[in-house]
Scaffold this active site. Sequence first.
Site, PDB file in Angstrom:
ATOM      1  N   ASP A 103       6.675  -4.326  -1.170  1.00 43.05           N
ATOM      2  CA  ASP A 103       5.654  -5.079  -1.914  1.00 43.05           C
ATOM      3  C   ASP A 103       5.841  -6.588  -1.818  1.00 43.05           C
ATOM      4  O   ASP A 103       5.884  -7.289  -2.837  1.00 43.05           O
ATOM      5  CB  ASP A 103       5.657  -4.668  -3.392  1.00 43.05           C
ATOM      6  CG  ASP A 103       5.614  -3.172  -3.587  1.00 43.05           C
ATOM      7  OD1 ASP A 103       4.930  -2.498  -2.808  1.00 43.05           O
ATOM      8  OD2 ASP A 103       6.270  -2.666  -4.517  1.00 43.05           O
ATOM      9  N   GLU A 162      -5.153  -1.436  -5.177  1.00 42.11           N
ATOM     10  CA  GLU A 162      -4.142  -2.101  -6.002  1.00 42.11           C
ATOM     11  C   GLU A 162      -3.661  -3.354  -5.264  1.00 42.11           C
ATOM     12  O   GLU A 162      -4.220  -3.764  -4.262  1.00 42.11           O
ATOM     13  CB  GLU A 162      -2.970  -1.145  -6.257  1.00 42.11           C
ATOM     14  CG  GLU A 162      -2.349  -0.613  -4.975  1.00 42.11           C
ATOM     15  CD  GLU A 162      -1.303   0.459  -5.207  1.00 42.11           C
ATOM     16  OE1 GLU A 162      -0.775   0.552  -6.325  1.00 42.11           O
ATOM     17  OE2 GLU A 162      -1.007   1.205  -4.258  1.00 42.11           O
TER      18      GLU A 162
END
Length: 541
Positions: free
Chosen positions: A26, A198
């Site tokens: 991420d 997301e």
Amino acid sequence: MSTEIAPLPAVTRSIRNPVLTGFHPDPSILRVGDDYYLATSTFEWYPGVGIHHSRDLVHWRPLGGIVTERRLLDLRGCGDSNGVWAPDLTWHDGLFHLVYSDVASFASGYWDPQNYLTTAPDIGGPWSDPVKLHAHGFDAALFHDTDGSTWLLSLSADWRPGRDRFGGIEIQRYDRERGRLVGEARIIFHGTSAGLTEGPHLYRRDGWYWLVTAEGGTSWKHQVTVARSRHLFGPYLADPRGPLLTSAGRPDLRLQKAGHGCLVETQQGDWYLAHLVARPYSPLGNCVLGRETAIQRVDWPAGQWPTVPGRVPADTVAAPDLPAHPWPEEPATDHFDGPTLSARWSTLRRPAGDDWLDLSARPSHLRLHGGQSPVGRQTPSLVARRVGAERCVLETVVEFDPADHRQLAGVTAYYNTTNWHHLYLTRADDGRRVLELLSCDRGRRTAYPELTVDAGDGARVGLRARFDGPVVRFGYDLGDGWRDLPVDLDATILSDEHAALVVDGEPAAWGFTGAFLGLWVQDLGGDGGYADFDHATYRQE
């Protein structure tokens, strides 16, 4: 010793992916002047929010992490793969701004994702007390618009049965002066047919707002999606050509799970995309190294859609035209001579504090006071480092005088509370100091009593844990040379894929981290046991 070296002249060279090997998912990438920073997720591990630094996008050095204190994050009781999800690092008005989500659950359709903001004038801190933001959804990120306003983006989660839990990307204004969110939150993008939208990041360029999101889930169907709008609140139109990047449908690629991207512009106006990848040991097999960080070059002509060549992750990428800036090589052996742990080490669920970890009581030794059992989630005593290659080894020398079977100290190949292998010193019922081996696979423990070794009375014992592709092997040295225990253990249980468990369509367990090699001390009776580690050597083979 200084970590700075003189920059070298720029030459034709490549970025070799992944740039951050092992568990580093991420990524949020940021340039401030001539410095580049990567912030990555850390979940149940301290320091929270891993930070790496580069001057050329090729060479990266670890700076440790930002969230080093319970003042900023309290992981006591944190579940496996809960904790810090998808941090976002930005720079505005002379301050670093870090937004991070502390996700408390993912059961029965709930996440409980509390978001926080902390700021600092320097990447090394000091970081301000965190501002508590909303808990509408995880993967929160800041966008600083050209008019001086600041906005918080995040997933808008929907807990209601029968609804899409990934309810879209929402935006809300953040008042920097008052340190609070103001106005209403609005949904600005519902995503594409890939679903599971997301990880938002927003950019303004050439009269457009560009929204970069992660879609398709964080496994084999992961992708980076780009949408744009003339207006902040939309409507946002996704690139009609499809995702900016994905490895979906291409099991032949070395780099899988490509997605969750973040863009950065170089000093010369070139664009690059930092994103997560994974390297399975077999086609679409278990990824023991976890999700890693890679970088791709992006072609982004003025006013047009950004493009990654082939829309797939490349193993090597042309580096920007910047002076090469390698960092001094990390010594293979940590002699524990410093006042704090090296940036390569992490600790599980509690910060590296002097209440259980001591680098001063005995010079050039790491003293670990024993903590809870493997299932304890409040005070474990585990110091570990990420496994960065299929073949690697951790060796140490420990001095430990266990009082009884409740005190254990040794080395571990670790994934989470239910998946690990552990070679340890302890005390047998007949008073002998012995080496024992224990494994845990999805909570089911396996002992190997036939492999028990009489460790004798020698003060120092060498211990070794080795990853050899899909196999873990342990060894020991009682003063007469290294010997391997005659058993091959399954390394693939130390993976996201093995850790994940879905029951009746609901996640009963999840896996978002990666394998670790570590030094583990347990004092199950709370009697004050501790172990001294003389050194630890990590090598990739």
